[in-house]
Write a protein that holds these residues in place. Sequence first.
Motif, PDB file in Angstrom:
ATOM      1  N   PRO A 118      13.111 -16.767   0.927  1.00 34.99           N
ATOM      2  CA  PRO A 118      12.686 -18.176   0.911  1.00 34.99           C
ATOM      3  C   PRO A 118      13.596 -19.030   0.031  1.00 34.99           C
ATOM      4  O   PRO A 118      14.215 -18.533  -0.911  1.00 34.99           O
ATOM      5  CB  PRO A 118      11.273 -18.113   0.311  1.00 34.99           C
ATOM      6  N   THR A 119      13.672 -20.299   0.359  1.00 29.56           N
ATOM      7  CA  THR A 119      14.382 -21.236  -0.507  1.00 29.56           C
ATOM      8  C   THR A 119      13.590 -21.469  -1.779  1.00 29.56           C
ATOM      9  O   THR A 119      12.419 -21.064  -1.900  1.00 29.56           O
ATOM     10  CB  THR A 119      14.572 -22.589   0.204  1.00 29.56           C
ATOM     11  N   PHE A 120      14.210 -22.149  -2.726  1.00 26.21           N
ATOM     12  CA  PHE A 120      13.531 -22.495  -3.981  1.00 26.21           C
ATOM     13  C   PHE A 120      12.216 -23.228  -3.712  1.00 26.21           C
ATOM     14  O   PHE A 120      11.169 -22.879  -4.258  1.00 26.21           O
ATOM     15  CB  PHE A 120      14.461 -23.369  -4.827  1.00 26.21           C
ATOM     16  N   PHE A 121      12.264 -24.239  -2.837  1.00 30.31           N
ATOM     17  CA  PHE A 121      11.058 -25.053  -2.625  1.00 30.31           C
ATOM     18  C   PHE A 121       9.985 -24.267  -1.882  1.00 30.31           C
ATOM     19  O   PHE A 121       8.786 -24.403  -2.182  1.00 30.31           O
ATOM     20  CB  PHE A 121      11.410 -26.338  -1.874  1.00 30.31           C
ATOM     21  N   GLU A 122      10.380 -23.452  -0.897  1.00 32.06           N
ATOM     22  CA  GLU A 122       9.401 -22.583  -0.231  1.00 32.06           C
ATOM     23  C   GLU A 122       8.696 -21.696  -1.251  1.00 32.06           C
ATOM     24  O   GLU A 122       7.475 -21.515  -1.207  1.00 32.06           O
ATOM     25  CB  GLU A 122      10.105 -21.686   0.784  1.00 32.06           C
ATOM     26  N   TYR A 123       9.470 -21.158  -2.159  1.00 36.47           N
ATOM     27  CA  TYR A 123       8.952 -20.212  -3.145  1.00 36.47           C
ATOM     28  C   TYR A 123       7.933 -20.876  -4.054  1.00 36.47           C
ATOM     29  O   TYR A 123       6.817 -20.374  -4.236  1.00 36.47           O
ATOM     30  CB  TYR A 123      10.129 -19.658  -3.960  1.00 36.47           C
ATOM     31  N   GLU A 143       2.555 -33.189  -2.464  1.00 31.54           N
ATOM     32  CA  GLU A 143       3.744 -34.033  -2.304  1.00 31.54           C
ATOM     33  C   GLU A 143       4.831 -33.257  -1.581  1.00 31.54           C
ATOM     34  O   GLU A 143       5.167 -32.127  -1.975  1.00 31.54           O
ATOM     35  CB  GLU A 143       4.261 -34.494  -3.667  1.00 31.54           C
ATOM     36  N   THR A 144       5.403 -33.858  -0.540  1.00 33.10           N
ATOM     37  CA  THR A 144       6.519 -33.217   0.146  1.00 33.10           C
ATOM     38  C   THR A 144       7.725 -33.145  -0.789  1.00 33.10           C
ATOM     39  O   THR A 144       7.831 -33.901  -1.749  1.00 33.10           O
ATOM     40  CB  THR A 144       6.919 -33.990   1.406  1.00 33.10           C
ATOM     41  N   LEU A 150      10.529 -31.235   8.466  1.00 32.71           N
ATOM     42  CA  LEU A 150      10.995 -29.869   8.245  1.00 32.71           C
ATOM     43  C   LEU A 150      10.691 -29.366   6.838  1.00 32.71           C
ATOM     44  O   LEU A 150      11.165 -28.297   6.447  1.00 32.71           O
ATOM     45  CB  LEU A 150      12.511 -29.795   8.512  1.00 32.71           C
ATOM     46  N   ASP A 151       9.915 -30.126   6.090  1.00 35.45           N
ATOM     47  CA  ASP A 151       9.589 -29.740   4.722  1.00 35.45           C
ATOM     48  C   ASP A 151       8.646 -28.542   4.730  1.00 35.45           C
ATOM     49  O   ASP A 151       7.770 -28.425   5.603  1.00 35.45           O
ATOM     50  CB  ASP A 151       8.922 -30.920   4.007  1.00 35.45           C
ATOM     51  N   ALA A 152       8.802 -27.660   3.766  1.00 37.39           N
ATOM     52  CA  ALA A 152       7.970 -26.454   3.710  1.00 37.39           C
ATOM     53  C   ALA A 152       6.478 -26.783   3.685  1.00 37.39           C
ATOM     54  O   ALA A 152       5.654 -26.052   4.253  1.00 37.39           O
ATOM     55  CB  ALA A 152       8.345 -25.623   2.480  1.00 37.39           C
ATOM     56  N   THR A 153       6.117 -27.890   3.048  1.00 42.17           N
ATOM     57  CA  THR A 153       4.695 -28.255   2.967  1.00 42.17           C
ATOM     58  C   THR A 153       4.111 -28.598   4.327  1.00 42.17           C
ATOM     59  O   THR A 153       2.883 -28.652   4.483  1.00 42.17           O
ATOM     60  CB  THR A 153       4.482 -29.451   2.028  1.00 42.17           C
ATOM     61  N   ILE A 189       5.007 -35.479   9.202  1.00 45.87           N
ATOM     62  CA  ILE A 189       3.855 -34.774   8.626  1.00 45.87           C
ATOM     63  C   ILE A 189       2.537 -35.223   9.257  1.00 45.87           C
ATOM     64  O   ILE A 189       1.483 -34.655   8.949  1.00 45.87           O
ATOM     65  CB  ILE A 189       3.775 -34.943   7.093  1.00 45.87           C
ATOM     66  N   ILE A 190       2.568 -36.255  10.110  1.00 46.85           N
ATOM     67  CA  ILE A 190       1.342 -36.758  10.726  1.00 46.85           C
ATOM     68  C   ILE A 190       0.765 -35.697  11.662  1.00 46.85           C
ATOM     69  O   ILE A 190       1.463 -35.136  12.497  1.00 46.85           O
ATOM     70  CB  ILE A 190       1.620 -38.068  11.484  1.00 46.85           C
ATOM     71  N   LYS A 191      -0.538 -35.442  11.529  1.00 49.29           N
ATOM     72  CA  LYS A 191      -1.223 -34.433  12.341  1.00 49.29           C
ATOM     73  C   LYS A 191      -2.257 -35.094  13.252  1.00 49.29           C
ATOM     74  O   LYS A 191      -2.800 -36.151  12.905  1.00 49.29           O
ATOM     75  CB  LYS A 191      -1.914 -33.410  11.443  1.00 49.29           C
ATOM     76  N   PRO A 192      -2.547 -34.499  14.394  1.00 48.23           N
ATOM     77  CA  PRO A 192      -3.471 -35.104  15.360  1.00 48.23           C
ATOM     78  C   PRO A 192      -4.821 -35.476  14.736  1.00 48.23           C
ATOM     79  O   PRO A 192      -5.482 -34.650  14.098  1.00 48.23           O
ATOM     80  CB  PRO A 192      -3.640 -34.009  16.415  1.00 48.23           C
ATOM     81  N   GLY A 193      -5.206 -36.728  14.932  1.00 49.06           N
ATOM     82  CA  GLY A 193      -6.521 -37.191  14.513  1.00 49.06           C
ATOM     83  C   GLY A 193      -6.707 -37.415  13.033  1.00 49.06           C
ATOM     84  O   GLY A 193      -7.787 -37.838  12.600  1.00 49.06           O
ATOM     85  N   VAL A 194      -5.683 -37.172  12.219  1.00 51.78           N
ATOM     86  CA  VAL A 194      -5.804 -37.317  10.767  1.00 51.78           C
ATOM     87  C   VAL A 194      -5.442 -38.746  10.365  1.00 51.78           C
ATOM     88  O   VAL A 194      -4.362 -39.232  10.730  1.00 51.78           O
ATOM     89  CB  VAL A 194      -4.896 -36.313  10.028  1.00 51.78           C
ATOM     90  N   PRO A 195      -6.309 -39.456   9.638  1.00 47.66           N
ATOM     91  CA  PRO A 195      -6.004 -40.840   9.247  1.00 47.66           C
ATOM     92  C   PRO A 195      -4.685 -40.953   8.498  1.00 47.66           C
ATOM     93  O   PRO A 195      -4.327 -40.073   7.697  1.00 47.66           O
ATOM     94  CB  PRO A 195      -7.182 -41.210   8.339  1.00 47.66           C
ATOM     95  N   VAL A 196      -3.960 -42.043   8.749  1.00 49.95           N
ATOM     96  CA  VAL A 196      -2.653 -42.272   8.138  1.00 49.95           C
ATOM     97  C   VAL A 196      -2.704 -43.548   7.309  1.00 49.95           C
ATOM     98  O   VAL A 196      -3.021 -44.622   7.831  1.00 49.95           O
ATOM     99  CB  VAL A 196      -1.546 -42.399   9.207  1.00 49.95           C
ATOM    100  N   ILE A 197      -2.405 -43.438   6.036  1.00 52.75           N
ATOM    101  CA  ILE A 197      -2.281 -44.586   5.151  1.00 52.75           C
ATOM    102  C   ILE A 197      -0.793 -44.733   4.850  1.00 52.75           C
ATOM    103  O   ILE A 197      -0.125 -43.747   4.518  1.00 52.75           O
ATOM    104  CB  ILE A 197      -3.065 -44.376   3.831  1.00 52.75           C
TER     105      ILE A 197
END
Length: 437
Positions: A118-123, A143-144, A150-153, A189-197
């Motif tokens: 894994p990369t540093f951030f994945e780890y 926080e991404t 493509l962010d690990a989060t 990072i937007i997911k189906p049906g999840v509110p976006v602010i």
Amino acid sequence: MRTYEEIVAGILEIPRFTTKNKLEHTKELLCRLGNPQDGFKIIHVAGSNGKGSVCAYIDSVLRAAGKRTGLFTSPHLIYIEERFAVDGKSCARQEFIEASERVRSAVESMVQQGMPHPTFFEYIFAVGMVIFARYQAEFVILETGLGGRLDATNIVAHPILTVITSISLEHTELLGDTIPEIAAEKAGIIKPGVPVIYDASVPEAGRVIEAFARRKGCRVYPVFPDKVKILLNTGKMIAFSYNSGYDDTVTKFEIPFGAPYQARNAAVALEAVNRLACYADISTEKIQKGFAGVNWKGRMQQVDTDVYFDGAHNADGIEKLLEAVRQVANLPGILLFSMVKEKDYLRTAEYLLCHGNWEEIVVTSVPGTRGIDSHTLAGIFVQTAQVHQQKVRITQIEDIEEAYQYALSLKKPGQPLFCAGSLYLIGELERIAGGME
């Protein structure tokens, strides 16, 4: 078991021998750890500027409402445990050690089976999820790291909220050359049906975010800057109101910062916590308490009389820094500055020189391989000052502590000293100045 120092040294060594992996790789790592991320109510936050501050506001409000929280942010300023805050405090060192060893065991198994490391951030993302599970966090504010799509989060499948802060040109070599391209990466990072602010201060970014949200069937809650009204700014505290347009209620909130941009960040956080009614009983009084009690180092942080640390790290952040400088300074100030290589330091130098009010700029180096060396950076400032006929003294000092002491020695009574350019610089200064416990 390895010592704390050995563990930290090993983690910091990871970037030297890894490359970016696909999200499936991160999923595999978290699966081997029992998918701890699936046990939290996650608020997923991306953006170019203000991510950390918005996360801190949301975290503080949830804690004021009596909820157990995990807060995952980056980078750390001094200690790596800062990235994993539980109930407002860095996790215990022993918890970090044990979680790191558990992740290391899973990683070794993957590598032995022929999978990449894994990369540093994945780890550290995996370490954070293990820590929060051990503490039984109910809400995790996530926080991404870089971008979003493509962010690990982004392996998190079912967040309860998606928050996108202000968008600006950053990491163009990875995220794209235009605001719409960068906004598309963040909106990943937007997911189906999840509110976006989202912060609606940049219309071309807002159009991209709205389009992504529509395709995913998400309700959107834009936060327009003209809906945020600063009622009082003492330089140490801002009182503001926010009119969302959804109701006629206009309430005053106070935040312990003097930078005007923090009112906009707080408004984004306010819109987010207002969407959590079905998950938590969060009264206006709890929001006011959470905002007033938020603690976020390195963001127009006053560490001494007329001495400020701010982690402004890109052109948009520098613009907001100068907006804050004008609020607290009436005479030419001293600037201590450094940046990392991948930032737009040419544009930043031009903006600082042409729009700032400086008696002297002291240029130093961020530690490690990411920092641009102070000789190069000072040369850019000198050339830019000559081109734009700006008569500002430019001083180059490689060593950060020496540069900081020199900048302090220049400061006259009542004259402000601002230290900015990178959170990596601020971390070193916090260590030198004793600004963190």
